[in-house]
Design an enzyme around this catalytic site. Structure first.
Site, PDB file in Angstrom:
ATOM      1  N   ASP A   1     -65.033  48.943   5.334  1.00 31.68           N
ATOM      2  CA  ASP A   1     -66.228  48.955   5.685  1.00 31.68           C
ATOM      3  C   ASP A   1     -67.136  48.072   4.609  1.00 31.68           C
ATOM      4  O   ASP A   1     -66.869  48.221   3.462  1.00 31.68           O
ATOM      5  CB  ASP A   1     -66.731  50.104   6.136  1.00 31.68           C
TER       6      ASP A   1
ATOM      7  N   CYS B   1     -58.529  51.983  -0.217  1.00 34.39           N
ATOM      8  CA  CYS B   1     -57.289  52.000   0.805  1.00 34.39           C
ATOM      9  C   CYS B   1     -57.733  53.424   1.532  1.00 34.39           C
ATOM     10  O   CYS B   1     -58.287  54.323   1.073  1.00 34.39           O
ATOM     11  CB  CYS B   1     -56.081  52.251  -0.091  1.00 34.39           C
TER      12      CYS B   1
ATOM     13  N   GLU C   1     -34.600  33.177  -3.475  1.00 36.00           N
ATOM     14  CA  GLU C   1     -35.905  33.925  -3.082  1.00 36.00           C
ATOM     15  C   GLU C   1     -36.793  34.084  -4.456  1.00 36.00           C
ATOM     16  O   GLU C   1     -37.797  33.848  -4.168  1.00 36.00           O
ATOM     17  CB  GLU C   1     -35.609  35.140  -2.290  1.00 36.00           C
TER      18      GLU C   1
HETATM   19  C1  GLA Z   1     -51.042  55.448   2.031  1.00 31.53           C
HETATM   20  C2  GLA Z   1     -51.300  53.901   1.517  1.00 31.53           C
HETATM   21  C3  GLA Z   1     -50.218  53.501   1.023  1.00 31.53           C
HETATM   22  C4  GLA Z   1     -49.435  53.938  -0.202  1.00 31.53           C
HETATM   23  C5  GLA Z   1     -49.184  55.628   0.377  1.00 31.53           C
HETATM   24  C6  GLA Z   1     -48.867  56.516  -0.864  1.00 31.53           C
HETATM   25  O1  GLA Z   1     -50.326  55.415   3.114  1.00 31.53           O
HETATM   26  O2  GLA Z   1     -51.868  53.101   2.602  1.00 31.53           O
HETATM   27  O3  GLA Z   1     -50.287  51.936   0.753  1.00 31.53           O
HETATM   28  O4  GLA Z   1     -50.245  53.882  -1.369  1.00 31.53           O
HETATM   29  O5  GLA Z   1     -50.413  56.169   1.040  1.00 31.53           O
HETATM   30  O6  GLA Z   1     -48.807  57.817  -0.560  1.00 31.53           O
END
Ligand code: GLA
Length: 752
Positions: free
Chosen positions: A552, A544, A632
């Site tokens: 990439d 992330c 839901e």
């Molecule tokens: C980033 C990530 C989010 C979350 C925050 C936590 O922005 O992309 O998904 O994990 O950090 O600080």
């Protein structure tokens, strides 16, 4: 055999199923490019290259008497250099010990090997082990009978002892050819590489468009297409990471190319740092494409005997439009790039706590959220940011990878036991590469940051960047985070990276090596990722970077999935996932169902639609499910059952874009088809309701013309050709953002 060398003409030919790449050693020893495109049999394409004596395009010394038409400025090159009369983009710019910058490369020798070359310290496509030293990663699965070959061509400078080895990996079945190179200083004095791009590709044609994927935080990989015109058009990142702003994947395509038709050339850099892709139409209407590490700020010193390896570019060709090109990359990455066991093992449906509580939680909140998740059929509970150090906001705690006992009195081990006790797997969030000034780590080791001396640093999200080129930083992170993984019996880790690099200066490098700091950072990240993922191969790793800021091919070598975007608005995700799908498989796209109204946009979208879009990815939830009503909650139970049922089709099927998610404003549709055409799942989301709406007939892809199919298990039967060429009649769906899925399944004799 995919690689041939014709000794007499000195022509190299690389064949894949549908494409041919050709080059030739010229009478003067230069390696000329002759052709890349549709497969051409048994012909030397050298007739395409003819020299014309043009003003202001000089000739190498050896040619200037008789052969004034022979110019490095107009002849197509396989690896272009600076300073010797080729005025187009150079791949290699040296600085010799006397300050001169030129290099003129000539052919020395070559080897054809079975299997795939590997690159020390860098991610790259791999093939099954065996065959002339071409190694696959240890423990990797055999890649079936895919035939892969390597061509290594050795070049040397005409004046100084610099050697360049060009590497070509030929993946016949995928219509893919990889490129990389290794530059070695064989002399007695140090030299600098001021620019060392990975590849050059000179097209002997002018009629190409450049398709690139630009974006921003929360809106990544938007498709942009432009005509390549005279001069240079560049796609680049100087941010130290591959970035939200541009992606290191581009397509060059014929101007008439679309999803189903036309010639397309893809180029993907297997690298996660600053990059440059450049397409340059020269004055005689040839297009030079180059790609590699961004030269801005880059300067690499090679002492005698040292080598530098440029990251790999994966080229692929399709004569049948973007759809086939994307499928080439999807299959290639799933079989020959991703190594995680989760490329074959079904991944759990997760719930991530972030959008539900962000930093404000206590252990009991997490356990109660996890218990509700379990009740809905969720399999993995992920504790996101906020569990360590003094991490109650984004300005403190990063770098202190010890559990915050005020929030989690049972510690990581205790919480993990509680989550596992509920029958769930347990995952955590980390951001190893960063540090807050307000942290014990920074107070103890302020020198571990990238930070220019005597200058206040640029700060982003309250944090600074650790110098990942320092071995002691990586050792610290491996020890601290490793202890958490060991104690917690962790099943999943989200590895985040929440800022661009700035103030890049490393305390361990001498002045003449500061231009290496940014690339050494990336190499350090790869080394640490390798250490973690090989020590903990059973963990499902998700990468992330503020969502999709480091989406990439380099990352996919270590981690099978990447959080696609911090934008969890389903309708915006249609465009983000659409753009991402051009170069990356659906199985790599992290996607979750989030709350309504959406946190980022305030948009209201029905639960079914949010789920259908999230299912076209890794699939999970990111909201406080305790707050949902019974209806839901029941929907979620059903959605999880649906996803699990269709998992093989979604993650391993052929992906088709049925509409243009950016341009088509009425509805978006996409499809997953089984490679044996036995079934397909067609997903449709309407974008705006219309009164007295026109009829829509959606043409399905990838079925057998003569197969007999039924839709959503209804009684009626249809010929495959009818569904493919006539289409499915879409029912009217009242309201905006409605969704519908069609499961098209081949009926057997018995069903009939
Ligand atoms: C980033 C990530 C989010 C979350 C925050 C936590 O922005 O992309 O998904 O994990 O950090 O600080």
């Amino acid at each position: 055999m995919a690689i041939f060398f014709q000794e007499k003409e000195k022509v190299f030919t690389l064949h894949t199923r549908h494409s041919t790449w050709q080059m030739q050693v010229s009478p003067y020893g230069h390696l000329l490019h002759l052709y890349y495109g549709r497969r051409v049999e048994k012909t030397s394409m050298s007739y395409l290259v003819r020299g014309i004596n043009r003003g202001f395009s000089g000739s190498p010394y050896a040619a200037f008497g008789e052969d004034r038409g022979y110019s490095l400025d107009t002849y197509p090159q396989e690896y272009s250099t600076f300073g010797v009369g080729d005025y187009r983009t150079g791949c290699l710019q040296l600085e010799h010990s006397d300050g001169s910058q030129a290099a003129e490369l000539v052919y020395v020798s070559h080897r054809i090997l079975s299997g795939k070359y590997s690159l020390p310290g860098l991610p790259a496509l791999w093939a099954e082990p065996g065959g002339d030293g071409a190694a696959g990663p240890e423990g990797s699965k055999k890649a079936g009978s895919d035939s892969v070959q390597t061509l290594e061509i050795v070049l040397r400078d005409t004046a100084l002892p610099i050697e360049v080895r060009l590497y070509y990996g030929v993946f016949e079945e995928y219509d893919a050819i990889t490129r990389s190179c290794r530059i070695t200083n064989r002399g007695g004095d140090g030299v600098y590489l001021n620019q060392a791009l990975s590849m050059c590709l000179d097209f002997l044609r002018e009629d190409l468009d450049l398709v690139s994927f630009y974006g921003r935080h929360t809106m990544e990989r938007m498709v942009e297409r432009r005509r390549i015109s005279h001069g240079r058009q560049v796609v680049e990142s100087r941010r130290g990471s591959s970035s939200h702003q541009q992606n290191p994947f581009v397509i060059l395509c014929a101007s008439e190319a679309n999803e189903e038709y036309g010639e397309c050339f893809g180029a993907a850099l297997v690298y996660s740092g600053s990059f440059l892709a450049s397409a340059e139409l020269d004055p005689i209407n040839q297009i030079r494409f180059t790609m590699g590490i961004h030269p801005d700020g880059f300067r690499w010193r090679l002492e005698p005997g040292e080598s530098f390896t440029a990251p790999e570019v994966v080229c692929s060709f399709s004569a049948s439009g973007f759809g086939v090109l994307s499928q080439n990359y999807h299959r290639l990455y799933q079989k020959h790039l991703i190594r995680s066991k989760y490329k074959d093992v079904q991944r759990p449906v997760l719930l991530n706590h972030w959008e539900a509580m962000e930093f404000s939680f206590q252990e009991e909140d997490l356990v109660s959220l996890a218990a509700s998740a379990k009740d809905l059929g969720i399999q993995l509970f992920v504790m996101d940011d906020g569990w360590f150090g003094e991490r109650n906001q984004d300005t403190s705690g990063l770098g202190d990878w010890q559990v915050n006992r005020e929030k989690l009195p049972s510690g990581i081990g205790g919480l993990s036991r509680r989550i596992h006790g509920l029958g769930l797997q347990f995952g955590i969030w980390i951001e190893p590469e960063m540090v807050n000034e307000d942290s014990n780590l920074y107070r103890t080791h302020p020198e571990w940051c990238l930070r220019a001396p005597g200058r206040l640093p640029n700060v982003e999200r309250g944090q600074l960047v650790l110098d990942m080129g320092r071995p002691e930083v990586r050792d610290y992170l491996f020890r601290q985070i490793g202890a958490v993984l060991d104690e917690g019996e962790i099943n999943y880790v989200k590895w985040d990276m929440n800022r661009s690099l700035s103030d890049v200066w490393s305390g361990i490098l001498p002045r003449e090596r500061q231009g290496e700091a940014s690339h050494r950072y990336v190499l350090g990240v790869y080394e640490l990722m390798e250490r973690f993922t090989s020590t903990y191969p059973d963990i499902l790793w998700e990468s992330c970077s503020g969502g999709g800021g480091r989406f990439d091919a380099g990352i996919l070598y270590y981690m099978p999935q990447i959080w696609c975007s911090d934008n969890t608005d389903a309708v915006e995700r249609l465009q983000i996932q659409y753009g991402t799908s051009f170069g990356y498989p659906v199985s790599a796209m992290g996607s979750h169902v989030s709350a309504c109204p959406n946190l980022q946009t305030g948009r209201r979208t029905p639960m079914e639609t949010r789920a259908l879009i999230a299912m076209s990815g890794t699939f999970g939830y990111e909201l406080d499910v305790r707050k949902l009503g019974e209806k839901e909650q029941e929907q979620i139970r059903e959605q999880i059952r649906e996803f699990q049922r269709f998992y093989p089709l979604i993650h391993h099927g052929d992906y088709y874009r049925l509409t243009d998610a950016v341009k088509d404003s009425v509805f978006t549709a996409w499809e997953f088809a089984a490679p044996d055409a036995s079934e397909a799942l067609i997903c449709v989301v309407t974008l705006r309701a219309r009164s007295n709406a026109p009829q829509i007939r959606l043409r399905v892809k990838g079925l057998k013309e003569n197969g007999i199919y039924q839709i959503n298990e209804e009684a009626a039967h249809y010929q495959g050709s009818a569904l493919m060429y006539g289409g499915i009649l879409l029912p009217a769906l009242p309201g905006d953002y409605q969704s519908i899925a069609f499961w098209v399944r081949q009926v057997t004799e018995k069903d009939r």
